[in-house]
Enzyme design. Structure first.
Site, PDB file in Angstrom:
ATOM      1  N   LYS A 183     -13.329  -7.443  -6.522  1.00  0.00           N
ATOM      2  CA  LYS A 183     -13.688  -7.666  -5.123  1.00  0.00           C
ATOM      3  C   LYS A 183     -15.187  -7.968  -5.098  1.00  0.00           C
ATOM      4  CE  LYS A 183     -10.237  -4.741  -2.799  1.00  0.00           C
ATOM      5  NZ  LYS A 183      -9.570  -3.921  -3.809  1.00  0.00           N
ATOM      6  N   LYS A 239       0.851  -1.184   0.000  1.00  0.00           N
ATOM      7  CA  LYS A 239       0.000   0.000   0.000  1.00  0.00           C
ATOM      8  C   LYS A 239       0.893   1.243   0.000  1.00  0.00           C
ATOM      9  CE  LYS A 239      -4.242  -1.809   0.764  1.00  0.00           C
ATOM     10  NZ  LYS A 239      -5.473  -1.487   0.011  1.00  0.00           N
TER      11      LYS A 239
END
Length: 350
Positions: A257, A149
């Protein structure tokens, strides 16, 4: 058949940072079906501040779904287009109810313990020491694909971390992915992509915020580094609109997702659109508990996609539900010798 739901708060073992903030807890909802011969369970995994169905009427819609369960799986899916996480929970629950075993939704070599799934190791945002600690742990744990990230701490520090990995491991030894979660300003995105491309990265997820279609199109056309759309897919429910988005932007990859894009059916529509336009794809969990992660992993195994998937989030919580899902040497396994936590599941189903 009777339907019910129950809220459950997942507690992170350690606060986990993204460019949208630091996560301490994750709210989720379990959707349960009780039939004559057993039960089915699914997870409605909402992400506050990101999911399109993060609305005040969320619980009211769950209640409506229970009250109208007689409509069946397909009609409910169509009625819940604005609530993708509930679409997903309902899908799971119906498949679970119809299965011989409530937690074996998609029998395959994966569930028979014969074929694990390659996954990436996730490195959360934090200070330099914490991120470096995570990287070293993922490498020690046998991961050959690491997703980091970025976008919340100093960019130079993030580059230094990537550089430290590349000095030790080349791209054949360690695949590196980064996820900006839309953190880059449009006017600085291309320059940052050029800098990042020096470190032999596999891809970058969502460099700029979703909704800037022409700007994203330009980035994807000129990028020195493959771009994967993630948040950009949220809220696009019509098949024609999915085709248009990919035809217009022409990304190198999309990331699916299920909790955010309408479950299995919504994800499969995206896969078809991606393949129509020669766009690569992989599947990622959205911080679900092991109930949702189990469903996603089993479904993903049937797709036969050789890229490392984003399914390594089951160990994030102190109060997750014990399951046969096990991560080892950069892979996720389904080990039937490890039992589900039936006590917690019974409490959910009551």
């Amino acid at each position: 058949m009777k339907a019910s739901y129950k809220k459950y708060i997942l507690d992170f073992k350690r606060p986990s940072g993204t460019s949208r903030g630091i996560l301490h807890q994750k709210e989720t909802w379990f959707f349960v079906l009780q039939g004559e011969e057993g039960f089915g369970i699914g997870e409605c995994g909402i992400l506050r501040g990101l999911s399109i169905d993060d609305v005040p009427a969320y619980e009211q819609k769950l209640k409506w779904t229970c009250d109208n369960i007689q409509l069946g799986r397909n009609k409910l899916w169509n009625e819940l287009l604005d609530f993708p996480s509930i679409q997903f929970g309902v899908e799971q629950a119906f498949i679970s109810l119809e299965s011989k075993e409530p937690f074996e939704l998609f029998p395959s070599p994966f569930t028979r313990e014969a074929m694990p799934i390659d996954i990436n190791g996730l490195v959360w945002m934090g200070d330099e020491a914490y991120m470096h600690e995570q990287i070293q742990q993922k490498l020690a744990d046998g991961f050959t694909c690491i997703k980091m990230k970025i976008g919340a701490i100093d960019f130079k520090t993030e580059i230094a971390l990537l550089s430290s990995i590349r000095k030790r491991y080349n791209k054949e030894e360690i695949e590196l992915r980064v996820d900006a979660n839309g953190a880059f300003k449009i006017e600085e995105a291309m320059e940052k992509l050029k800098i990042l491309s020096q470190y032999d990265l596999h891809s970058i997820e969502q460099p700029i915020k979703q909704g800037h279609i022409m700007e994203m199109k330009s980035l994807c056309a000129n990028t020195p580094l493959p771009i994967a759309l993630d948040e950009e897919l949220i809220g696009v429910t019509d098949v024609v609109e999915k085709e248009y988005l990919l035809k217009t932007i022409r990304p190198q990859y999309i990331i699916l997702k299920p909790s955010l894009v309408g479950g299995f059916k919504g994800s499969e529509e995206w896969i078809q659109a991606a393949e129509n336009h020669n766009v690569g794809w992989w599947v990622t969990s959205a911080l679900e508990s092991n109930i949702g992660l189990n469903a996603i992993a089993q479904w993903t195994a049937t797709l036969k996609n050789d890229l490392p998937q984003g399914l390594g989030t089951g160990s994030l919580y102190t109060n997750n539900i014990d399951s046969p899902l096990t991560v080892k040497n950069g892979k996720i396994f389904y080990q039937k010798s490890v039992a589900w936590d039936t006590n917690k599941i019974e409490q959910i189903c009551i």
